[in-house]
Design an enzyme around this catalytic site. Structure first.
Site, PDB file in Angstrom:
ATOM      1  CD  GLU A   1      -0.964  -0.296   3.778  1.00  0.00           C
ATOM      2  OE1 GLU A   1      -2.362  -1.325   3.805  1.00  0.00           O
ATOM      3  OE2 GLU A   1      -0.730   0.298   4.627  1.00  0.00           O
TER       4      GLU A   1
ATOM      5  CG  HIS B   1      -2.728   0.610   7.878  1.00  0.00           C
ATOM      6  ND1 HIS B   1      -3.026  -0.431   6.703  1.00  0.00           N
ATOM      7  CD2 HIS B   1      -3.841   0.476   8.100  1.00  0.00           C
ATOM      8  CE1 HIS B   1      -3.463  -1.026   6.898  1.00  0.00           C
ATOM      9  NE2 HIS B   1      -3.560  -1.402   8.138  1.00  0.00           N
TER      10      HIS B   1
END
Lengths: 292, 378
Positions: free
Chosen positions: A213, A251
């Site tokens: 990511e 995150h």
């Protein structure tokens, strides 16, 4: 074979008497993981009830190892205590420490890593779903039923995206050797390249799925590693192509900073060395199936 | 969490870093009083949490207190990139001879704090990194030893500072590093650190970004939060522990898991839609959280369709389905929705939604396609 966890895993749970800790202890035990004990300071001598046999609780990791010969620990303690729990496990001689806890301060992790680099302990996480070797051991919080034993190794920075890809693989009848969630924080114990190396050396693993990511450059480093050292095919997926710069996407580690860490540059790094990058998570399974 | 310039500089000053004489004002009259006290030329600086304040006209030089009052009147209330200026900092103007960049961040690859220095101060360091990368010095710091004097001295030499400035500089670098560590910052930056005509070093502008995950041990810093840093919905979401980021599109997304939420946005775009938000309801979300999250999504009038993407593990699909229905009882809306529920208790979840006539999808691609079609009124 498989990597990191298997039927020889002897697991203790740090934070076993907490709500999450207790719930997942029972789930892991249900799956067949050899949970040998738990640790909660001040609760030593208690037992956590379980159908397959009650689990002893100890005050310290050291004491739990003496009594159970544990070699792996999983941590569910709240974020303010996570660094202490990781270092306690490493100091007591645990070989594999899996930290599920989300929200650990970055400087705590910097301190933890400076200590762990000088020990033999390996840390997975924090802020990760843990890892599963199907039919042998589940050390984490992933839903058990999605896994199937097989030859695809999976490594991911995201929890639910791991489940998504594992499910897509299983739906196609493609099993997994081990699925590892390395965590979504900026400072983590085990990075893509560490897990790639383990998969490359694992005879049971034939292909690898890598789920990355935005944020940081670990995917680019993984691409370099693959080009230099891997013989097994890798298929990738990168989340966050539409993520705006400067925002943390859930995150702590998923942030484009100073124009760096974009999905585009990560995808380009993989494509440049011939690693196929899926557009949709489920397409990872399709691309892997084509190579079986 | 970002701190304002004046807040950051006060923290630096507490760690021995010299900053210009100055104070903050929320009215033009206050600005005049501060400027009179300082005497001479002052800089009137808008305190908003965005870059490019100067270019936007939010930083101005005043020759005296009269002009400071006038400029404060112009700048207070000004809109800079969507943020309203509520506070100005009135600083004594410095006689600038040289501008240096000095910052501390965590290097993710090295897993250490790293001090960044550049002789090209006064401009954004990202810009220098692009145009003149050789002008940037990286200095990794061992977390257990901390910054050593010799490292700061080396940095001073590498930045081309005169011998007479080195002792001052070492004190400033050490102060900056201490400020970074003691506040659990993810960024502490002095830009520029100026060498004045009088031969003094001065932190003219400063910035601190704090690690949100460490705020629990810094209650005093947490109080410094500027509500303008977040949109009202983002603030609401933070209170109920939902990760939410407002975007510009028309498809509202509700997802469990950060990675999956990002992937859901990407796929929405792939099928020709634009995501209206990033929203991660987290693991194990129950009906009340789903209700709150849906309310936040529908607060955005641009939202034309809502896409639910739930991969049930700890989160149970039937719980989410119930949550959606409960939410719809409380939030009146005509916005169409599509749900993709897989994993734990998915059949039950889909049955609940089918009874309420909410379309479902089995794959993420199908769900995104449906959501885009619904948003277009197809």
């Amino acid at each position: 074979m498989s990597i990191l966890v298997n039927s020889n895993t002897r697991l203790i749970v740090q934070g076993i008497t907490g709500r999450e800790g207790r719930f997942h202890t029972l789930q892991m035990k249900d799956y067949g993981t050899n949970v040998v004990g738990g640790v909660t300071p001040g609760k030593g001598g208690d037992w956590v009830e379980s159908e397959g046999g009650n689990i002893p609780v100890f005050d310290t990791v050291k004491e739990s190892i003496a009594a159970t010969e544990a070699n792996t620990s999983i941590i569910y303690v709240p974020a303010p205590y996570a660094a202490d729990a990781i270092m306690e496990a490493a100091d007591a001689g645990i070989e594999l420490i899996v930290c599920i806890t989300e929200g650990v301060p970055v400087l705590d992790m910097v301190r933890v890593q400076s200590v762990l680099r000088q020990t033999n302990a390996r840390l997975i996480g924090p802020n990760c779903p843990g890892l599963t070797t199907p039919d042998e051991a589940k050390v984490g919080i992933m839903p058990a039923h999605i896994h199937q034993k097989g030859s695809v190794g999976l490594v991911s920075r995201s929890g639910t995206l791991t489940y998504e890809v594992v499910q897509a693989l299983t739906d196609k009848g493609i099993g997994q050797s081990t699925a590892v969630g390395i965590g979504g924080d900026p400072i983590i114990g085990t990075k893509f390249i560490d897990v790639l190396e383990l998969f490359e050396n694992d005879p049971e693993t034939e292909q690898v799925a890598l789920i990355g990511e935005i944020g940081g450059t670990d995917e680019q480093k993984a691409a370099e590693f693959i080009a230099k050292h891997m013989t097994k095919p890798v298929t990738a997926f990168i989340a966050g192509r539409t993520a705006p710069p400067g925002k943390r996407m859930g995150h702590a580690g998923a942030i484009i900073e100073g124009g760096e860490g974009t999905a585009t540059e990560k995808i380009a790094a993989f494509e440049a060395i011939g690693v196929k990058v899926a557009t949709l998570p489920e397409e990872v399974a399709t691309l892997i199936a084509e190579r079986m | 969490m970002k701190l304002h310039e004046y807040q950051s500089k006060r923290i630096f000053a507490d760690h021995g870093v010299p900053i210009p004489q100055g104070d903050i004002a929320t009215t033009p009259e206050q600005a005049r009083i501060i400027a009179e006290k300082i005497g001479g030329k002052v800089v009137v600086k808008s305190q908003v949490l965005v870059g490019g304040r100067g270019k936007a006209g939010g930083i101005k030089l005043a020759k005296d207190a009269d002009e400071a009052e006038e400029l404060a009147r112009q700048i207070l209330g000004m809109d800079i990139k969507g943020l309203t200026v509520e506070t100005v900092l009135i600083d004594q103007a410095a006689n600038i001879k040289k501008e240096i960049y000095l910052g501390v961040v965590i290097d993710r690859a090295l897993q250490k704090p790293i001090i960044i220095g550049s002789s090209e101060g006064g401009v954004e360091i990202e810009e220098v990194a692009k145009t003149k990368p050789e002008a940037i010095i990286h200095l990794p710091i061992g977390i257990r030893t901390g910054l050593m004097d010799y490292q700061a001295r080396n940095l001073a030499h590498d930045l081309g500072l005169r011998r007479t400035h080195i002792t001052q500089f070492v004190g400033i670098v050490e102060g900056l590093y201490r400020a970074f560590i003691s506040t659990d910052a993810s960024l502490a930056e002095i830009n520029p650190l100026v060498v004045t005509g009088e031969g003094k070093l001065l932190a003219v502008d400063g910035k601190i970004v704090l690690d949100d995950n460490a705020l629990f041990r810094h209650p005093n810093l947490n109080k410094l939060r500027d509500i303008q840093e977040e949109t009202p919905s983002e603030r609401e979401a933070r209170k109920i522990d939902i990760n939410f980021i407002k975007l510009d599109g028309e498809i509202g997304c509700m997802v469990n898991g950060a990675g999956l939420a990002m992937a859901t946005m990407d796929i929405t775009k792939h099928y020709g839609g634009e995501p209206a938000n990033f929203l991660d309801i987290g693991g194990g979300a129950k009906a009340d959280k789903v209700t709150a999250a849906l309310r936040i999504i529908l607060d955005d009038p641009k939202v034309k369709a809502v896409l639910f993407n739930i991969f049930g593990g700890i989160t149970r699909c039937d719980e989410v389905a119930k949550g959606i229905l409960e939410a719809l009882e409380q939030v009146q809306t005509n916005v169409p929705m599509v749900a993709r529920l897989v994993g734990t208790n998915e059949e039950e979840g889909r049955r609940i939604l089918a009874e309420a006539n909410i379309p479902t999808a089995s794959s993420l691609g199908e769900a995104a396609e449906k959501a885009v079609a619904l948003a277009r009124g197809v």
